[in-house]
Write a protein that holds these residues in place. Sequence first.
Motif, PDB file in Angstrom:
ATOM      1  N   LYS A 180       0.797  -1.221   0.095  1.00  0.00           N
ATOM      2  CA  LYS A 180       0.012  -0.029   0.100  1.00  0.00           C
ATOM      3  C   LYS A 180       0.904   1.215  -0.019  1.00  0.00           C
ATOM      4  N   CYS A 229       1.809   2.069   3.942  1.00  0.00           N
ATOM      5  CA  CYS A 229       2.301   0.928   4.896  1.00  0.00           C
ATOM      6  C   CYS A 229       2.757  -0.438   4.242  1.00  0.00           C
ATOM      7  N   CYS A 236       1.142  -3.299   4.148  1.00  0.00           N
ATOM      8  CA  CYS A 236       0.038  -4.174   3.686  1.00  0.00           C
ATOM      9  C   CYS A 236       0.014  -4.584   2.226  1.00  0.00           C
ATOM     10  N   VAL A 268      -4.932  -5.374   6.471  1.00  0.00           N
ATOM     11  CA  VAL A 268      -4.797  -4.239   7.335  1.00  0.00           C
ATOM     12  C   VAL A 268      -3.776  -4.110   8.415  1.00  0.00           C
ATOM     13  N   CYS A 269      -3.556  -2.771   8.932  1.00  0.00           N
ATOM     14  CA  CYS A 269      -2.549  -2.818   9.927  1.00  0.00           C
ATOM     15  C   CYS A 269      -2.912  -1.389  10.427  1.00  0.00           C
ATOM     16  N   CYS A 292      -2.940   1.652   8.060  1.00  0.00           N
ATOM     17  CA  CYS A 292      -4.228   1.777   7.104  1.00  0.00           C
ATOM     18  C   CYS A 292      -5.425   1.851   7.826  1.00  0.00           C
TER      19      CYS A 292
END
Length: 491
Positions: free
Chosen positions: A31, A34, A36, A48-49, A52
């Motif tokens: 992304k 990040c 991901c 997701v993290c 995000c």
Amino acid sequence: MASAALSPEILAKYEPVIGLEVHVQLLTATKAFCGCANRFGAEPNTNVCPVCLGLPGALPVLNEKAVEFATLASLALNCEVRPRSIFARKNYFYPDLPKGYQISQYDKPLAEHGWIEVPTAGGATKRIGITRLHMEEDAGKSIHEGFADSATRSYIDLNRCGTPLVEIVSEPDIRTPDEAFEYLTRLKEILLYTRVSDCNMEEGSLRCDANVSVRLRGAGKFGAKAEVKNVNSFRFVRAALEYEIERQVETIESGGRVMQETRLWDANEGRTYPMRSKEHAHDYRYFPEPDLPPLILSPEFLEKSRRTLPELPEARRTRMVAEYDLSAQDAHTLTASREFADRFESAAKTARNPRRVANILLSEVGGRLKALGLDQEQSPVSMAGLVMASDLLDEGKLSSKQMKQLFDTCFEKGEDFRAVYEREKPQQITDTGAIEGLIDEAIAANPKQVEQYRAGKKSLAGFFVGQVMRASKGQANPALLNELVTKKLEG
Ligand SMILES: [Zn+2]
């Protein structure tokens, strides 16, 4: 509202003004801010993290690949790339945006002042300006249908949050729905050639919003515009614009006023309808993103990007028209995708006569594919098979009639050219005496043509070659036949 009631005369009094905003997802592995995975179709809410998801304290780190891709797209679209651009927060609330803002660019976008050339109805080309290209991140997705309780609940998939996007905004230079269609077609082609996006509209990798207004021809001021959203194919963009132009003209002609509003395209009904007109009052309260420094692009980085730029579709077509002696239409067919054009050109280079390879590909293979409703990727004949056919033809080891029969077999049995050729090894008459005999017969049967030939109409040699070829059922060795026909006729 809009109906067939509008006469062409009334429509002609008005000039449509169209501008397009295109969002394109970049084909990075991860992304924008990040680590991901940036992948379509994963289990919801798995990529997701904290970054995000917008959890407190998480900080974004810019993905260098996204900058590379956005820069490449900018250069391919003839934009001036700003050596120093600024990320900004665009604040709004929506369930699919957990941070409460989108990281975008505002008054200092990555690139500006580009253009795309499109063909016009008159056969000329027209330059459509590109106001800006900026980087931003995508939001998540609300899912309003497909669940047992979808009537009362909406679901959310945040996998798309933070996916790197570029937004490409055109100048309001477009005047017809057809020009809009061409602009989008060219834009997509350029982006595909630069390989910065897969531009898959079904998966939302390329999304288009269209701004359209009408004004009396000659009027200086723009009319109130409608923004048409939710259009997921270029054909629908064209249809939505056609509808919207008629609707606006009809509104004005009947004494009404066109409202500045956002409208949605309904493909099933073939019409647009208004949506959340209040949202235009939105104040996004842009301000520079405090968690990201200015994006500085060094001259070296820009130079490297420039060198990475591939030959773009229009330039490639122009070159191929000259190099392979093609029509513009044929050049279009061969350059439909960069992969296909690359495969064709690298194969053609190995042939004795590259122009002949192009010709066989377009006429023999293309014609058969078209008749069967197949596309190039489904052809049983590989590029290597094409080159082989072309070389055999060129060396006179195969007549064009024999080649056609072999291609017929390839398509009937779904086999490549080499397999069919090696199995069937078409007979060739290479016996000089036998061919001469056939030529003598053709000469005896066509005294008038012989007379004309000898009076100077040399092109009639081809007529005799054809006669003998037919008589030999396509088996006369073409090189030998050509040589002997000329000798006999001259003699
Ligand atoms: Zn993440």
